[in-house]
Design an enzyme around this catalytic site. Structure first.
Site, short mmCIF file in Angstrom:
data_model
loop_
_atom_site.label_atom_id
_atom_site.label_comp_id
_atom_site.label_asym_id
_atom_site.label_seq_id
_atom_site.Cartn_x
_atom_site.Cartn_y
_atom_site.Cartn_z
N ARG A 68 11.44 -2.79 11.14
CA ARG A 68 10.47 -2.31 12.13
C ARG A 68 10.18 -3.41 13.15
NH1 ARG A 68 5.57 0.01 8.54
NH2 ARG A 68 4.39 -1.06 10.14
N ARG A 92 -0.67 -9.43 13.19
CA ARG A 92 -1.23 -8.35 12.37
C ARG A 92 -2.08 -8.90 11.23
NH1 ARG A 92 3.72 -4.93 10.66
NH2 ARG A 92 2.19 -3.47 9.86
N LYS A 116 0.83 -1.22 0.00
CA LYS A 116 0.00 0.00 0.00
C LYS A 116 0.86 1.26 0.00
CE LYS A 116 -1.95 -1.06 3.93
NZ LYS A 116 -1.29 -2.34 4.20
N ARG A 121 11.46 -6.09 4.60
CA ARG A 121 11.21 -4.64 4.54
C ARG A 121 12.20 -3.92 5.44
NH1 ARG A 121 5.35 -2.01 5.28
NH2 ARG A 121 5.26 -3.19 7.24
N ARG A 170 -9.17 1.28 8.65
CA ARG A 170 -8.80 -0.11 8.93
C ARG A 170 -9.92 -0.86 9.61
NH1 ARG A 170 -2.81 0.71 9.10
NH2 ARG A 170 -1.81 -1.31 9.01
P1 ADP Z 1 2.27 -1.80 3.23
O1 ADP Z 1 2.31 -0.30 3.14
O2 ADP Z 1 1.05 -2.39 2.56
O3 ADP Z 1 2.45 -2.32 4.63
P2 ADP Z 1 4.85 -1.67 1.82
O4 ADP Z 1 4.52 -0.75 0.69
O5 ADP Z 1 5.68 -1.10 2.92
O6 ADP Z 1 3.49 -2.36 2.41
O7 ADP Z 1 5.54 -2.98 1.21
C1 ADP Z 1 5.99 -4.03 2.06
C2 ADP Z 1 7.36 -4.54 1.60
O8 ADP Z 1 7.22 -5.21 0.35
C3 ADP Z 1 8.36 -3.40 1.37
O9 ADP Z 1 9.63 -3.86 1.76
C4 ADP Z 1 8.30 -3.16 -0.16
O10 ADP Z 1 9.53 -2.66 -0.66
C5 ADP Z 1 7.96 -4.54 -0.69
N1 ADP Z 1 7.08 -4.52 -1.88
C6 ADP Z 1 6.04 -3.67 -2.11
N2 ADP Z 1 5.42 -3.97 -3.28
C7 ADP Z 1 6.08 -5.05 -3.78
C8 ADP Z 1 5.92 -5.86 -4.97
N3 ADP Z 1 4.96 -5.61 -5.87
N4 ADP Z 1 6.78 -6.88 -5.12
C9 ADP Z 1 7.75 -7.15 -4.22
N5 ADP Z 1 7.95 -6.44 -3.10
C10 ADP Z 1 7.13 -5.40 -2.87
P1 AMP Z 2 1.16 0.58 9.00
O1 AMP Z 2 2.38 1.42 8.90
O2 AMP Z 2 0.02 1.08 8.15
O3 AMP Z 2 1.44 -0.89 8.78
O4 AMP Z 2 0.64 0.73 10.50
C1 AMP Z 2 1.44 0.30 11.60
C2 AMP Z 2 0.56 0.16 12.84
O5 AMP Z 2 -0.03 1.43 13.19
C3 AMP Z 2 -0.63 -0.79 12.72
O6 AMP Z 2 -0.27 -2.14 12.92
C4 AMP Z 2 -1.55 -0.25 13.80
O7 AMP Z 2 -1.14 -0.64 15.10
C5 AMP Z 2 -1.34 1.25 13.70
N1 AMP Z 2 -2.30 1.88 12.75
C6 AMP Z 2 -2.02 2.50 11.57
N2 AMP Z 2 -3.14 2.95 10.98
C7 AMP Z 2 -4.17 2.59 11.80
C8 AMP Z 2 -5.59 2.74 11.74
N3 AMP Z 2 -6.19 3.35 10.70
N4 AMP Z 2 -6.32 2.24 12.76
C9 AMP Z 2 -5.74 1.63 13.80
N5 AMP Z 2 -4.42 1.44 13.92
C10 AMP Z 2 -3.63 1.92 12.93
#
Ligand code: ADP
Ligand code: AMP
Length: 214
Positions: free
Chosen positions: A160, A171, A13, A127, A88
């Site tokens: 992280r 999660r 995302k 990541r 969420r």
């Molecule tokens: P989210 O915001 O949904 O938690 P991220 O955008 O941070 O996810 O992506 C999670 C991990 O996967 C990151 O390390 C990112 O670089 C990697 N990633 C994202 N999209 C792809 C893809 N299409 N293919 C492979 N790796 C990806």
């Molecule tokens: P993210 O970076 O989007 O993966 O979010 C990291 C963490 O932040 C999540 O696992 C939740 O604990 C908290 N968080 C982020 N966005 C929300 C939301 N909209 N509602 C509740 N918790 C959130």
């Protein structure tokens, strides 16, 4: 253009939201980034949020909703925005819709980035996030030029705490219970767009651009 990114943690995302924000010149609003910035700055909100985030749980709706509603009311959001990590839960989605309705507005797209659970743990363990600017990389799929150093600002990269495998499993469970129902919610509102998140980052983006337009 007002866009919501949906998908499991690690689906991509944030990666896609950043590309959308750059291409369409709209702000990228990540609630996770907002919480992490608050934790880093030692704010009261950060302290409260951290106890939930560390356990892989969602931060309570009441700590999130006002924050996002205030943010989307700021001047730089007048042409639209991309929400990443919000809503969420169904109550968050309803609160957002109610706040927008008061301004005679509604969301345009909810983009669901689909990645099966089997791929998620691998994604998350690879990541890496910059401690200074928050830019996200992947050790295999989106590596930095120099290992451990952010391409964007030169900051150090970390795994992280909530990307450790035990927390990721938690999660994912929370995602299926509380967030996945939003897919039906936005399908019913006729704004859901499904994209395959397992393909290359740039190919996922190309699919999104096909829908949003050049
Ligand atoms: P989210 O915001 O949904 O938690 P991220 O955008 O941070 O996810 O992506 C999670 C991990 O996967 C990151 O390390 C990112 O670089 C990697 N990633 C994202 N999209 C792809 C893809 N299409 N293919 C492979 N790796 C990806
Ligand atoms: P993210 O970076 O989007 O993966 O979010 C990291 C963490 O932040 C999540 O696992 C939740 O604990 C908290 N968080 C982020 N966005 C929300 C939301 N909209 N509602 C509740 N918790 C959130």
């Amino acid at each position: 253009m007002k866009i919501i990114m949906l998908g499991a943690p690690g689906a991509g995302k944030g990666t896609q939201a950043k590309k959308i924000a750059a291409k369409y010149d709209i702000p990228h609003i990540s609630t996770g980034d907002i919480f992490r910035a608050n934790i880093k700055n030692g704010t009261e909100l950060g302290k409260k949020a951290k106890t939930f985030m560390d356990q892989g749980l969602l931060v309570p709706d009441e700590l999130v909703v006002d924050l996002v509603v205030d943010r989307v009311n700021q001047e730089d959001c007048s042409k639209g925005y991309v929400l990443d990590g919000f809503p969420r839960t169904i109550p968050q989605a309803e609160a957002l819709d109610a706040a927008l309705a008061k301004m005679n507005q509604k969301m345009d797209y909810a983009i669901n980035v689909e990645v099966p659970d089997e791929n998620i743990v691998q994604r998350m363990s690879g990541r890496r996030a910059c401690v200074d600017c928050g830019t996200t990389y992947h050790i295999v799929y989106a590596p930095t030029k120099q290992e451990g150093i952010c391409d964007n600002c030169g900051g150090n990269l970390i795994l992280r705490d909530d990307d450790k495998p035990e927390t990721v499993q938690k999660r994912l469970g929370v995602y299926h219970d509380q967030t996945q129902p939003l897919i039906e919610y936005y399908t019913d509102k006729n704004i859901l767009v499904e994209v395959d998140g397992t393909i290359d980052i740039n190919d996922v983006f190309a699919e999104i651009v096909k829908v949003l337009g050049e």
